[in-house]
Design a protein around this motif. Structure first.
Motif, short mmCIF file in Angstrom:
data_model
loop_
_atom_site.label_atom_id
_atom_site.label_comp_id
_atom_site.label_asym_id
_atom_site.label_seq_id
_atom_site.Cartn_x
_atom_site.Cartn_y
_atom_site.Cartn_z
N GLU A 101 93.26 -16.82 -50.57
CA GLU A 101 92.86 -18.17 -50.19
C GLU A 101 91.35 -18.32 -50.30
O GLU A 101 90.61 -17.35 -50.09
N SER A 102 90.91 -19.52 -50.57
CA SER A 102 89.49 -19.83 -50.60
C SER A 102 89.30 -21.32 -50.33
O SER A 102 90.25 -22.09 -50.36
N GLY A 103 88.05 -21.67 -50.08
CA GLY A 103 87.72 -23.08 -49.88
C GLY A 103 87.47 -23.47 -48.45
O GLY A 103 87.05 -24.59 -48.17
N CYS A 134 94.85 -21.34 -53.24
CA CYS A 134 95.59 -20.09 -53.06
C CYS A 134 95.89 -19.54 -54.45
O CYS A 134 96.73 -20.09 -55.17
N ALA A 135 95.17 -18.49 -54.81
CA ALA A 135 95.34 -17.90 -56.13
C ALA A 135 96.32 -16.74 -56.05
O ALA A 135 96.15 -15.83 -55.23
N VAL A 193 92.48 -20.69 -39.03
CA VAL A 193 92.54 -19.92 -40.26
C VAL A 193 93.76 -20.40 -41.03
O VAL A 193 94.86 -20.47 -40.47
N TYR A 194 93.56 -20.74 -42.27
CA TYR A 194 94.62 -21.26 -43.11
C TYR A 194 95.08 -20.17 -44.08
O TYR A 194 94.26 -19.52 -44.74
N TRP A 240 101.48 -12.73 -48.22
CA TRP A 240 100.52 -13.67 -47.67
C TRP A 240 99.12 -13.17 -47.91
O TRP A 240 98.89 -11.98 -48.16
N GLY A 241 98.19 -14.10 -47.81
CA GLY A 241 96.81 -13.73 -48.05
C GLY A 241 96.07 -13.42 -46.76
O GLY A 241 96.65 -13.39 -45.68
N GLN A 242 94.76 -13.24 -46.89
CA GLN A 242 93.91 -12.90 -45.74
C GLN A 242 93.50 -14.13 -44.94
O GLN A 242 93.04 -14.01 -43.80
N GLY A 243 93.65 -15.29 -45.56
CA GLY A 243 93.31 -16.52 -44.86
C GLY A 243 91.89 -16.99 -45.16
O GLY A 243 91.04 -16.21 -45.59
#
Length: 129
Positions: free
Chosen positions: A6-8, A22-23, A94-95, A119-122
Motif C-alpha cells: 500500500e502507498s499514498g 495497492c500494488a 492505517v489502511y 495483505w500488505g503492511q498498511g
C-alpha cells in the motif's frame, strides 16, 4: 513471492481528499478479490471497500463511505486504488489492502477476516487540521 504494497497515505485536512494504491505482485489470477480495510488504534478492523479487481465488478462499499469513496483497478499495473474525499478526523487509521481467492459475493463476505490470504503492511492516513 506474493506481495501487496500500500502507498499514498498522508496527513490531510478534514474535508480533504486522498488516493491510496495497492500494488500486487507474484499473484495468480485466482486472487481476484481485493478488500480495502482500515484500523484505528483501539478500534476493530473495518472494511471500507472491496471488489473483484480482475473483472471490475461486484463492487461494495461500507455505508459510512458511500458517495465519498471509489475503488478501482488497473490490471495492466496490477494495482488497486482507493480514492477518498470529504475525509473526516474519525477516518484516521492505517489502511490495508487484502487479497482473497474465495468466492465472495456480498459486503458481509468481503468483511470476513478469514477469507483473505494476503495483505500488505498498511499505509497511515491521518485526517487532522
Amino acid at each position: 513471492q506474493v506481495q501487496l504494497a500500500e502507498s499514498g497515505g498522508d496527513l490531510v485536512q478534514p474535508g480533504g481528499s486522498l488516493s491510496l494504491s495497492c500494488a500486487a505482485s507474484g499473484f495468480s489470477c485466482e486472487y481476484s478479490k481485493i478488500g480495502w480495510f482500515r484500523q484505528a488504534p483501539g478500534k476493530e478492523r473495518e472494511l471500507v471497500a472491496a471488489h473483484n479487481w480482475r473483472s471490475g465488478i461486484n463492487i461494495h462499499y461500507a455505508d459510512s463511505v458511500k458517495g465519498r469513496v471509489t475503488i478501482s483497478s488497473d490490471n495492466a499495473k496490477n494495482t488497486v486504488y482507493l480514492q477518498m474525499s470529504s475525509l473526516k478526523p474519525e477516518e484516521t487509521a492505517v489502511y490495508y489492502c487484502e487479497a482473497s481467492a474465495k468466492n465472495l459475493v456480498n459486503l458481509r463476505a468481503y468483511g470476513l477476516a478469514y477469507v483473505y490470504d494476503y495483505w500488505g503492511q498498511g499505509t497511515q492516513v491521518t485526517v487532522s487540521s
